[in-house]
Design a protein around this motif. Sequence first.
Motif, short mmCIF file in Angstrom:
data_model
loop_
_atom_site.label_atom_id
_atom_site.label_comp_id
_atom_site.label_asym_id
_atom_site.label_seq_id
_atom_site.Cartn_x
_atom_site.Cartn_y
_atom_site.Cartn_z
N ALA A 287 85.34 31.43 42.18
CA ALA A 287 86.18 30.51 42.93
C ALA A 287 85.35 29.38 43.54
N GLU B 195 89.27 26.30 46.83
CA GLU B 195 90.30 27.32 46.62
C GLU B 195 90.36 28.33 47.77
N THR C 8 85.34 20.96 45.49
CA THR C 8 85.80 21.40 44.17
C THR C 8 84.64 21.75 43.26
N GLY D 263 95.97 26.65 44.96
CA GLY D 263 95.69 26.32 46.35
C GLY D 263 96.39 25.05 46.74
#
Length: 671
Positions: A2, A6, A51, A615
């Motif tokens: 992840a 998220e 990200t 998300g």
Amino acid sequence: MAKLVEVTLPVEEISAACRRDKDRKTGTIKNVHKWFAPMPTPAWRALLFATIVDDPGDEAGREKLKELIKRLVPPDGGPPDDATLAEAKALILEATDGHPPTVFDPFCGGGSTLIEAQRLGLPAVGSDLNPVPVLITRVLTELLPQVAGRPALVGDPSQLKGMTGGPLDGFLADCRHYAERVRAEVWAKVAHLYPDPPGGGTIIAWLWVRTVVCPNPGCQAVAPLASSFWLSKKKGALTWIEPTDLRPGHPVRFEVKTGVGGPTLSGTMVSRTAARCIVCSQPIPLSHVRAEGRTRRLGQQLLAIVVDGPRGRRYISPPTAGNPDAAERPHDAPEVELVGKATINVGLYGIRTQADLFTNRQLVTLGAFADAVASVPTWTQTDGGDAIYCKTTSSVLGLCVSKLAMACSTQSRIELNLTGTRIHPAFSRHALPMVWDFAESNPFSEKAANWNGLVATTLAAAAKAAQLSASGQVFQSDARSAGQRVVRSTLIATDPPYFGQIGYADLSDYFYVWLRRTLRSVHPDLFATVATPKAHELIAAPHRHEGSVPKATKYFIEGFTETFSSLSEAMAADIPMLIVYAHRQDESERDGVASSTAWDAMLSAIIAAKLRVVGTWPIHATTSNRQIGQGTNALASYMVLVCRPQLPAAKPVDRQGFVAALHAELPRAIR
């Protein structure tokens, strides 16, 4: 594994920085040129970083990364310091084994996504169907970085007020030099249209009011349609316009008054549906005003002249003889038809073309500025500039011409407050409203809405591109096919159009007609057509679909399904896609379709493209000075959707199964 985006984000700090960024009047990239509803740059800076870096898996590691993000988005809304930026870049390289992904935005808009990608050291690629945002983003992300570090050809960097010490100083000094040359050339052509006022000083603006012949057969006066007759409510300097010579069948005359008291009538626009004749006091229905407008019988009359002199600002009465705008409508005025969203307000009153949005004097002057800037590549080349330098210089000054058109049109309005008078340019909201009393600015003054001032704010904004450290590329393309032109394993991050709220292409013709005249030879790929492309624009515009909301909605969903499907093939396998959507509507119905259709349509397209939302983050960026009042249908938050491809084993579920899954997973997730 992840990614941090998220799992967690310091949303409050990001939102605060975004609000401050929106409140900043100068010194941000949005000052390079107007674009509609841009995503604030601090949000993109934080989102792109979060990200790419992995979630550490423990609270201590997460808090450390969140503290770094807070430093990436300073409370003042500006860029981070170099040390913080270097730390973020190092973590990005660590997370990607030294091979950071390219960031791609197929709806590049004003360039926010790409600017922040390059600031973080990420290669950036952008596209848009509309040539206006392509030009803005190309200047910021592709052209300016290529001239950084070069010495000035003819300009003097020491003359750059408050901007010295950066790698773009030489280029910005040259821009300033050529801007002054442009101004001198234009002045030589149009000086006769800008006379000196009686009593000395410089005219800042002419204040006009639209007029209509009173429908009362016994009156037939040329009635002013004035929102207000006040000029200044500043304590100790009350100033207003007093209508005089109130005779049937004649135009009203105006005199500027000062002292104690105020106008005998605050204004003649008494409601949304009617005006009042100042001579006979009878109502003038707006249906009559519209009918007169459609037959080209609306007029305009000078209310007052704003002058700046040795003793400050003053207002003078209009002359009793002569034509205050002696210019004739030029033969090369931009007679491009207003369409769609651009016609909703002004179109009702007979304003049919882009040229109708300007006075004759403004048309002549803007044309002269456009033609002078079109000569800048030749001047720059003569002074020793190469092709890129010539292209960048003329592009920046071309954007200044377009900004001047925004400030010098019948869309400009005057604002009165306790501290004085301020002139607002067009597009304080995303529309072309009917402005009954407008301010015609003097672009050769040194006050509001003038050429030198617009150039200065543009150059200050361009200087913010100095911190960019990665390559940029921007091209014009339909988003449905743009993903096929980028490398695989890309970080897709985009802020797509907001359903049908903004008529981007319809409204941007306002800029396009002047940019095309100025830069057609410099950017032939962007300005080959007479107006901006509209047929394939990805918005739900009923007027392009037989007036049908359902058909427009269907087009929107199918277009974005195709777009997201194409983009999902280009996205990196281990990095989610970021989709920012800003839409707030009530649940009322229009034409049988719930207005929540906007969110339904976007989510339907995401699901149909076999993406899943893993998300969501709300970025609250509403500013304190927005034009639309509280309680109206206004954008309040940007919703960030973090998306990954659907899992192969994913199955549809009914409501009972969905509720059961919530009961099983939600308590743990909340804890």
